[in-house]
Write a protein that holds these residues in place. Structure first.
Motif, PDB file in Angstrom:
ATOM      1  N   ALA A 123      -1.064  15.370 -20.104  1.00  0.00           N
ATOM      2  CA  ALA A 123      -0.085  14.481 -19.484  1.00  0.00           C
ATOM      3  C   ALA A 123       0.056  13.229 -20.329  1.00  0.00           C
ATOM      4  CB  ALA A 123      -0.554  14.104 -18.078  1.00  0.00           C
ATOM      5  N   PRO A 124       1.255  12.924 -20.809  1.00  0.00           N
ATOM      6  CA  PRO A 124       1.431  11.698 -21.588  1.00  0.00           C
ATOM      7  C   PRO A 124       1.289  10.472 -20.699  1.00  0.00           C
ATOM      8  CG  PRO A 124       3.557  12.686 -21.115  1.00  0.00           C
ATOM      9  CD  PRO A 124       2.522  13.652 -20.620  1.00  0.00           C
ATOM     10  N   ARG A 125       1.047   9.315 -21.325  1.00  0.00           N
ATOM     11  CA  ARG A 125       0.982   8.071 -20.556  1.00  0.00           C
ATOM     12  C   ARG A 125       2.381   7.732 -20.025  1.00  0.00           C
ATOM     13  NH1 ARG A 125      -3.756   5.265 -20.842  1.00  0.00           N
ATOM     14  NH2 ARG A 125      -5.213   5.844 -22.511  1.00  0.00           N
ATOM     15  N   VAL A 126       2.435   7.327 -18.757  1.00  0.00           N
ATOM     16  CA  VAL A 126       3.699   6.885 -18.146  1.00  0.00           C
ATOM     17  C   VAL A 126       3.429   5.625 -17.350  1.00  0.00           C
ATOM     18  CG1 VAL A 126       4.684   9.213 -18.026  1.00  0.00           C
ATOM     19  CG2 VAL A 126       3.322   8.334 -16.102  1.00  0.00           C
ATOM     20  N   ALA A 127       4.469   5.005 -16.824  1.00  0.00           N
ATOM     21  CA  ALA A 127       4.330   3.789 -16.019  1.00  0.00           C
ATOM     22  C   ALA A 127       3.463   4.070 -14.789  1.00  0.00           C
ATOM     23  CB  ALA A 127       5.709   3.291 -15.598  1.00  0.00           C
ATOM     24  N   PRO A 128       2.738   3.050 -14.292  1.00  0.00           N
ATOM     25  CA  PRO A 128       1.772   3.268 -13.194  1.00  0.00           C
ATOM     26  C   PRO A 128       2.346   3.964 -11.968  1.00  0.00           C
ATOM     27  CG  PRO A 128       1.451   1.095 -14.149  1.00  0.00           C
ATOM     28  CD  PRO A 128       2.670   1.667 -14.799  1.00  0.00           C
ATOM     29  N   ALA A 129       3.524   3.585 -11.517  1.00  0.00           N
ATOM     30  CA  ALA A 129       4.064   4.182 -10.293  1.00  0.00           C
ATOM     31  C   ALA A 129       4.306   5.677 -10.469  1.00  0.00           C
ATOM     32  CB  ALA A 129       5.358   3.476  -9.884  1.00  0.00           C
ATOM     33  N   GLY A 130       4.859   6.054 -11.617  1.00  0.00           N
ATOM     34  CA  GLY A 130       5.086   7.465 -11.905  1.00  0.00           C
ATOM     35  C   GLY A 130       3.790   8.226 -12.081  1.00  0.00           C
ATOM     36  N   HIS A 131       2.817   7.556 -12.711  1.00  0.00           N
ATOM     37  CA  HIS A 131       1.514   8.189 -12.906  1.00  0.00           C
ATOM     38  C   HIS A 131       0.859   8.498 -11.563  1.00  0.00           C
ATOM     39  CE1 HIS A 131      -2.382   9.160 -14.512  1.00  0.00           C
ATOM     40  NE2 HIS A 131      -2.950   8.109 -13.940  1.00  0.00           N
ATOM     41  N   LEU A 132       0.924   7.560 -10.630  1.00  0.00           N
ATOM     42  CA  LEU A 132       0.350   7.796  -9.301  1.00  0.00           C
ATOM     43  C   LEU A 132       1.069   8.942  -8.603  1.00  0.00           C
ATOM     44  CD1 LEU A 132      -0.201   4.117  -8.094  1.00  0.00           C
ATOM     45  CD2 LEU A 132      -1.978   5.769  -8.658  1.00  0.00           C
ATOM     46  N   ALA A 133       2.381   9.002  -8.765  1.00  0.00           N
ATOM     47  CA  ALA A 133       3.157  10.049  -8.095  1.00  0.00           C
ATOM     48  C   ALA A 133       2.791  11.436  -8.597  1.00  0.00           C
ATOM     49  CB  ALA A 133       4.657   9.789  -8.298  1.00  0.00           C
ATOM     50  N   ARG A 134       2.514  11.574  -9.886  1.00  0.00           N
ATOM     51  CA  ARG A 134       2.235  12.911 -10.410  1.00  0.00           C
ATOM     52  C   ARG A 134       0.859  13.436  -9.989  1.00  0.00           C
ATOM     53  NH1 ARG A 134       2.047  11.758 -16.981  1.00  0.00           N
ATOM     54  NH2 ARG A 134       0.235  10.371 -16.991  1.00  0.00           N
ATOM     55  N   HIS A 135      -0.004  12.539  -9.438  1.00  0.00           N
ATOM     56  CA  HIS A 135      -1.283  13.013  -8.902  1.00  0.00           C
ATOM     57  C   HIS A 135      -1.076  14.053  -7.791  1.00  0.00           C
ATOM     58  CE1 HIS A 135      -3.059   9.550 -10.966  1.00  0.00           C
ATOM     59  NE2 HIS A 135      -4.266   9.979 -10.639  1.00  0.00           N
ATOM     60  N   ARG A 136       0.087  14.000  -7.130  1.00  0.00           N
ATOM     61  CA  ARG A 136       0.332  14.907  -5.997  1.00  0.00           C
ATOM     62  C   ARG A 136       0.288  16.371  -6.411  1.00  0.00           C
ATOM     63  NH1 ARG A 136       5.233  11.293  -4.998  1.00  0.00           N
ATOM     64  NH2 ARG A 136       4.553   9.701  -3.503  1.00  0.00           N
ATOM     65  N   LEU A 137       0.500  16.647  -7.705  1.00  0.00           N
ATOM     66  CA  LEU A 137       0.520  18.033  -8.171  1.00  0.00           C
ATOM     67  C   LEU A 137      -0.854  18.552  -8.581  1.00  0.00           C
ATOM     68  CD1 LEU A 137       3.848  18.093 -10.230  1.00  0.00           C
ATOM     69  CD2 LEU A 137       3.430  18.862  -7.894  1.00  0.00           C
ATOM     70  N   ALA A 138      -1.861  17.712  -8.536  1.00  0.00           N
ATOM     71  CA  ALA A 138      -3.227  18.156  -8.842  1.00  0.00           C
ATOM     72  C   ALA A 138      -3.949  18.497  -7.548  1.00  0.00           C
ATOM     73  CB  ALA A 138      -3.968  17.067  -9.596  1.00  0.00           C
TER      74      ALA A 138
ATOM     75  N   VAL B 165     -12.716  -3.937  -6.007  1.00  0.00           N
ATOM     76  CA  VAL B 165     -11.581  -4.359  -5.193  1.00  0.00           C
ATOM     77  C   VAL B 165     -10.368  -3.508  -5.559  1.00  0.00           C
ATOM     78  CG1 VAL B 165     -10.778  -6.100  -6.839  1.00  0.00           C
ATOM     79  CG2 VAL B 165     -10.320  -6.404  -4.393  1.00  0.00           C
ATOM     80  N   ASN B 166      -9.393  -3.430  -4.649  1.00  0.00           N
ATOM     81  CA  ASN B 166      -8.194  -2.647  -4.911  1.00  0.00           C
ATOM     82  C   ASN B 166      -6.958  -3.367  -4.411  1.00  0.00           C
ATOM     83  OD1 ASN B 166      -8.301   0.335  -5.992  1.00  0.00           O
ATOM     84  ND2 ASN B 166     -10.252  -0.046  -4.944  1.00  0.00           N
ATOM     85  N   ASP B 167      -5.846  -3.016  -5.006  1.00  0.00           N
ATOM     86  CA  ASP B 167      -4.553  -3.575  -4.608  1.00  0.00           C
ATOM     87  C   ASP B 167      -3.833  -2.560  -3.740  1.00  0.00           C
ATOM     88  OD1 ASP B 167      -2.130  -4.857  -4.391  1.00  0.00           O
ATOM     89  OD2 ASP B 167      -1.432  -4.229  -6.370  1.00  0.00           O
ATOM     90  N   THR B 168      -3.692  -2.875  -2.462  1.00  0.00           N
ATOM     91  CA  THR B 168      -3.038  -1.933  -1.544  1.00  0.00           C
ATOM     92  C   THR B 168      -1.516  -2.020  -1.625  1.00  0.00           C
ATOM     93  OG1 THR B 168      -3.189  -3.569   0.234  1.00  0.00           O
ATOM     94  CG2 THR B 168      -4.973  -1.970   0.056  1.00  0.00           C
ATOM     95  N   LYS B 169      -1.031  -2.892  -2.508  1.00  0.00           N
ATOM     96  CA  LYS B 169       0.423  -2.984  -2.712  1.00  0.00           C
ATOM     97  C   LYS B 169       0.875  -2.146  -3.905  1.00  0.00           C
ATOM     98  CE  LYS B 169       0.262  -7.702  -0.900  1.00  0.00           C
ATOM     99  NZ  LYS B 169       0.481  -9.140  -1.197  1.00  0.00           N
ATOM    100  N   ARG B 170      -0.059  -1.392  -4.447  1.00  0.00           N
ATOM    101  CA  ARG B 170       0.306  -0.519  -5.573  1.00  0.00           C
ATOM    102  C   ARG B 170       1.395   0.460  -5.147  1.00  0.00           C
ATOM    103  NH1 ARG B 170      -5.261   1.696  -8.056  1.00  0.00           N
ATOM    104  NH2 ARG B 170      -5.939   1.198  -5.958  1.00  0.00           N
ATOM    105  N   ARG B 171       2.445   0.517  -5.936  1.00  0.00           N
ATOM    106  CA  ARG B 171       3.573   1.367  -5.577  1.00  0.00           C
ATOM    107  C   ARG B 171       3.403   2.755  -6.176  1.00  0.00           C
ATOM    108  NH1 ARG B 171       8.692   2.826  -7.257  1.00  0.00           N
ATOM    109  NH2 ARG B 171       8.434   1.849  -9.312  1.00  0.00           N
ATOM    110  N   ILE B 172       3.630   3.761  -5.343  1.00  0.00           N
ATOM    111  CA  ILE B 172       3.681   5.141  -5.806  1.00  0.00           C
ATOM    112  C   ILE B 172       5.155   5.542  -5.844  1.00  0.00           C
ATOM    113  CG2 ILE B 172       2.965   7.517  -5.373  1.00  0.00           C
ATOM    114  CD1 ILE B 172       0.587   6.421  -3.805  1.00  0.00           C
TER     115      ILE B 172
END
Length: 797
Positions: free
Chosen positions: A688-703, A603-610
């Motif tokens: 990549a160091p651990r960061v808060a979930p929203a920031g972590h999701l955002a940095r995926h854009r650079l991969a 299951v997934n949470d579609t309210k996850r904030r990026i």
């Protein structure tokens, strides 16, 4: 956690000195000494020893060679525990008459009391030579053999006594003790049973019978035996203590605690009782009281290393890590060869992510005890957490061999990242369940319940806060149909009032904090609430509470999401999966019935904030140009074989880099070194160091492409990447943990990113990096499917 075990009653039932003459005394004799002898014997037999002794001495004054008076005087000396004098007198008797078997028997008893066992044995043998039908001499011979630890011969001697005297209750009892020493517990129980038929008030036989039954793990029967022993001796602290151990084995901790309290009321200053009371209180989650109990044990015995170590465990549970470490260090200062304290210290250091120090503690524990339960696998997993692959191949092979030999070599979870084998994973979990959390029948069986208008579902977890599992599940909790279901959360994790906890808590009909309740209490609460389906979200992962399910919290119990494999336990009825994760041909690798969901099990949470922030490559330490492969899986999932493949890919894709999660600095250093050894410049591996979930999701854009691991895939991390619009390339394995990413990609309608061999995986990674248009098409498809494909359709799920 060390605890003292049930103890036997010692010493065995001793034989008594025979009060008899060598010659029959005539009732009509007019001889004065004969009359005096008859009177003295009568006094002797009625326990008036001083008067009898005076008469025997009078007789010996007039008749120094009177063998009967001499023997009876020797017997009184023995009865008064003056064994050296008794032995001297028996020697005089045997000089006068060396053919009297009873004198040799009594002499043997005196020697036995003086602990001169070899001489005693020779004396009993002589008695039997003179009188082969002498049952008491056979019996006494058995006692001496028992003292000499010649238990097989002791049993034979008791057997001979019982042939001569079938109603010899004490021989049956002592025979049971010898059989217990030989670990022939079934025979020992039978021997105690025979003793009790002959002598129903033999309290020690009931006690030792209970101990033998404990050794046979027949704890309920052991309790019944102890209960009868206590009827005869209500104040016997030993019986109370061993009764407590039986309750502990049955996980009936409240009753065990009551027994230890009774022991302490009888014997208030025994450190071991406070020690075992501490173990019981810890099991009841009454940590402060457990700590006080260990402190009391240490006040009574400052050198009690086991109490120091167990005290450290309680402090660890109380999150008082520095104090816990000091307690383990004190235990090891008291006893440097204490493997358990080394192990416990390693567990704490691993929890603190001080992996190098943890390994040193584990190494010391294994040097002291190479077969320490489950530690070899824990140590190997710790090495994988810092990507220390020295001797990895040999150690993995050793681990597999030990599991195949059914040895207690590893916890189940570490094996997911080591071996992609259904059979191996099933076997390691079976070994673990059998040892640590078998089905527990301490509570009554559950009966069919009345029908509920709404089905009551209990979710059990330690992770109802900002944790990977809850990040996936929170919208599921919110989306449950309240007209058909009542949701209950049983939270046994930390009380963290973060935003995720607040969001989760309001999703449930009742959110219940049970972290300080025992397994037994949690189950009783679940039954009282009439939970229909209990869902275990932890399995055998950190902070799991499998004991709750072993006691059976609900008529139906389900393994879901938190643990990617079979739990191997008869009390887990179902596992929720899909046909990619567990094809029908693979069901043999799972003990649960499989519930198949139509797309993906996850299951997934579609309210996850990026986060809206747009990172630059420079900000994140990435080169301005070049293809960026990434893998944000935990470091322990990276095996040497996986890393070999990644390095081959980097060699083929010029200017590319590999972007990894930095869980700890040691792992980063080791991976850079491993890259260099494979001909790849260290700077091409970026962390990549651990960061808060929203920031972590955002940095995926650079991969550009997420490279998955095998044998343990990306799970939540794969969903994170796909939610952020980053394609995931996986290689599908055999077991559940190695097929998760394939399940997610299938539900995302991206089967073209699923490979089935290492060569295909590497070739596709290189192809996508070298053919930008092909990758662009996949990214467009991912973006198109992101909000329409089943993976992120939580309402449909």
């Amino acid at each position: 956690m060390k605890r003292h075990r049930a103890e036997k009653v010692k010493p065995v039932q001793r034989g008594g000195f025979r009060v008899e003459t060598q010659h029959e005394i005539s009732g009509t004799s007019v001889d004065a000494d004969a009359v005096r002898l008859q009177v003295a014997l009568s006094l002797h037999q009625t326990g008036r020893l001083d008067e009898a002794e005076a008469l025997y001495r009078e007789i010996l004054c007039s008749q120094p060679g009177n063998v009967d008076a001499l023997q009876l005087l020797a017997t009184i000396a023995a009865q008064k525990k003056n064994f050296l004098y008794a032995l001297e007198l028996f020697e005089q008797v045997l000089k006068i008459n060396s053919s009297h078997s009873s004198s040799f028997n009594n002499r043997g008893l005196a020697l036995q009391e003086l602990k001169r066992y070899e001489e005693a044995l020779a004396s009993f043998d002589q008695a039997l030579f003179l009188n082969p039908d002498y049952a008491e001499a056979c019996y006494n011979r058995g006692i001496v053999l028992n003292e000499l630890k010649e238990y097989e011969e002791a049993v034979a001697s008791y057997d001979r006594a019982l042939v001569l005297k079938p109603d010899y209750a004490d021989a049956c009892y002592n025979r049971g003790n010898a059989l217990t020493e030989l670990k022939r517990y079934e025979e020992a129980v039978a021997s105690y049973d025979r003793a009790l038929v002959l002598k129903p008030d033999h309290a020690d036989a009931y006690y030792n019978r209970g101990n033998a039954l404990q050794a046979l793990m027949r704890y309920e029967e052991a309790l019944a035996s102890y209960d009868v022993a206590l009827l005869f001796h209500p104040d016997n602290a030993d019986v109370c203590r061993n009764r407590a151990f039986a309750f502990m084995q049955l996980k009936r901790y409240e009753e065990a605690l009551s027994c230890f309290d009774q022991v302490l009321a009888l014997k208030p200053d025994v450190a071991e009782s406070y020690f075992n009371r501490g173990i019981t209180l810890k099991a009841l989650k009454r940590y402060q009281e457990a700590l006080a109990s260990y402190d009391r044990a240490l006040a009574l015995n400052p050198d009690y290393s086991e109490a120091c170590s167990n005290r450290g465990n309680v402090l660890r549970d109380l999150k008082r890590y520095d104090e816990a470490l000091l307690s383990y260090d004190k235990a090891l200062a008291l006893r440097p060869d204490f493997a358990t304290a080394c192990n416990n210290r390693g567990i704490l250091l691993q929890k603190l992510k001080r992996y190098d120090e943890a390994l040193l503690s584990y190494d010391k524990a294994l040097s002291l005890n190479p077969d320490y339960d489950f530690l070899f696998g824990i140590r190997l997993h710790t090495k994988m957490q810092i990507c220390d692959w020295k001797l990895f191949g040999n150690q993995m092979h050793h681990l597999v061999e030990k599991i195949e030999r059914h040895e207690k070599v590893s916890l189940p979870f570490p094996v997911f990242a080591i071996a992609d084998s259904l059979s191996l994973q099933k076997e390691v979990v079976r070994i673990y369940v059998q040892e640590k959390c078998p089905a527990n029948h301490a509570l009554p069986e559950m009966h069919r319940r009345k029908w509920h208008e709404r089905i009551r579902i209990g979710y059990f977890s330690a992770d109802f806060h900002d944790h990977a599992t809850t990040r996936l599940m929170v919208e599921l909790f919110e989306a449950h149909d309240r007209l058909r279901f009542e949701l209950f959360a049983f939270s046994f994790g930390p009380d963290i009032e973060d935003e995720m906890r607040k969001r989760v808590a309001v999703s449930f009909y009742r959110f219940i904090d049970v972290r300080n309740q025992s397994d037994n209490d949690v189950v009783l609460l679940s039954r009282e609430l009439e939970i229909d389906i209990a869902v275990d979200l932890k399995g055998f992962t950190t902070d799991s509470r499998s004991g709750i399910f072993a006691l059976r919290a609900a008529p139906i119990q389900v393994n879901y999401l938190g643990y990617p494999g079979t739990m191997g336990a008869e009390y887990i009825d179902y596992l929720i999966a899909d046909r990619i994760l567990i094809p029908e041909r693979s069901q043999h690798g799972y003990t649960e019935k499989i519930v198949y969901l139509p797309d993906s099990y996850q299951v997934n949470d579609t309210k996850r904030r990026i986060a809206e922030k747009i990172f630059t490559r420079k900000e994140l330490g990435l080169p301005e140009r070049g293809f960026v492969f990434c893998c944000f899986n935990n470091n322990y999932k990276i095996t040497p074989a996986t890393f070999d493949g990644w390095m081959r890919i980097l060699k083929e894709v010029q200017g590319s880099v590999l972007w990894l999660l930095e869980d700890n600095a040691t792992a980063a250093d080791n991976l850079r070194r491993e890259a260099t050894q494979r001909g790849i410049a260290a700077e091409r591996v970026i962390f990549a160091p651990r960061v808060a979930p929203a920031g972590h999701l955002a940095r995926h854009r650079l991969a550009d492409l997420f490279l998955d691991t095998l044998p343990c895939n990306a799970h939540t991390t794969a969903s994170d990447a796909l939610w952020a619009g980053l394609p995931v390339l996986t290689c599908m394995g055999e077991a559940f943990a190695g097929r998760v990413a394939a399940s997610l990609l299938n539900a995302m309608q991206l089967p073209e990113l699923i490979t089935s061999t290492q060569d295909e995986y590497e070739a596709l990674a290189i192809d996508l990096a070298c053919n930008p248009e092909k990758l662009v098409q996949i990214r467009r498809k991912l973006e198109k499917n992101r909000l329409t494909a089943p993976l992120f359709d939580t309402q449909r799920f």
